[in-house]
Design an enzyme around this catalytic site. Structure first.
Site, PDB file in Angstrom:
ATOM      1  CE1 TYR A  18      10.308 -14.119 -17.452  1.00 10.35           C
ATOM      2  CE2 TYR A  18      10.583 -16.120 -16.170  1.00 10.35           C
ATOM      3  CZ  TYR A  18      10.854 -14.778 -16.362  1.00 10.35           C
ATOM      4  OH  TYR A  18      11.657 -14.107 -15.479  1.00 10.35           O
ATOM      5  CG  HIS A  22      14.568 -16.923 -18.057  1.00  7.45           C
ATOM      6  ND1 HIS A  22      13.462 -16.275 -18.569  1.00  7.45           N
ATOM      7  CD2 HIS A  22      15.299 -15.984 -17.421  1.00  7.45           C
ATOM      8  CE1 HIS A  22      13.527 -14.999 -18.238  1.00  7.45           C
ATOM      9  NE2 HIS A  22      14.633 -14.792 -17.542  1.00  7.45           N
ATOM     10  CE1 TYR A  41      17.538 -12.845 -11.565  1.00 10.76           C
ATOM     11  CE2 TYR A  41      19.177 -12.076 -13.108  1.00 10.76           C
ATOM     12  CZ  TYR A  41      17.899 -12.025 -12.606  1.00 10.76           C
ATOM     13  OH  TYR A  41      16.989 -11.159 -13.143  1.00 10.76           O
ATOM     14  CD1 TRP A  76      16.492 -10.388 -20.714  1.00  7.94           C
ATOM     15  CD2 TRP A  76      17.105 -11.999 -22.121  1.00  7.94           C
ATOM     16  NE1 TRP A  76      16.003 -11.572 -20.223  1.00  7.94           N
ATOM     17  CE2 TRP A  76      16.364 -12.580 -21.074  1.00  7.94           C
ATOM     18  CE3 TRP A  76      17.609 -12.823 -23.134  1.00  7.94           C
ATOM     19  CZ2 TRP A  76      16.109 -13.946 -21.005  1.00  7.94           C
ATOM     20  CZ3 TRP A  76      17.354 -14.188 -23.049  1.00  7.94           C
ATOM     21  CH2 TRP A  76      16.610 -14.733 -22.002  1.00  7.94           C
TER      22      TRP A  76
END
Length: 105
Positions: A18, A22, A41, A76
């Site tokens: 993960y 990113h 973000y 995505w």
């Protein structure tokens, strides 16, 4: 500026993957997020739990609409579904919005 928060789950044993995905986020995905007015973000985790936060320059509804109609976001989400679990809002197609209960500036 409206604040937006969401939560999700990392599938067991997938935290490092993960993070890797990113760290290598697609430029076209960043472009869509910026077009949606999303700023600041940030995603955190504790164990397998995820917590995301961002600010919406044009409001959360606008950000959700832009993301919902984007083929890049759909791609995505498909790419990420083997490493995370997230219930999507059936109306907006975005992450369900957490309700703010406290704010201090």
């Amino acid at each position: 500026m409206e604040r937006y928060a969401w939560k999700g789950l990392i599938n067991p044993g997938c935290l490092e993957e993960y993070k890797r995905r990113h760290n290598e986020i697609w430029p076209e995905m960043l472009k869509v997020l910026k077009e949606a007015g999303i700023r600041n973000y940030t995603i955190w985790n504790v164990g397998d739990e995820l917590f995301g936060y961002y600010e919406c320059e044009q409001g959360a509804d606008y950000a959700a609409k832009v993301q919902a109609k984007s083929p890049v976001v759909a791609k995505w989400n498909e790419y990420m579904k083997d490493v995370m679990t997230m219930e999507m809002d059936p109306v907006t197609g975005a992450q369900p919005k957490l309700q703010q209960v406290f704010f201090m500036e």
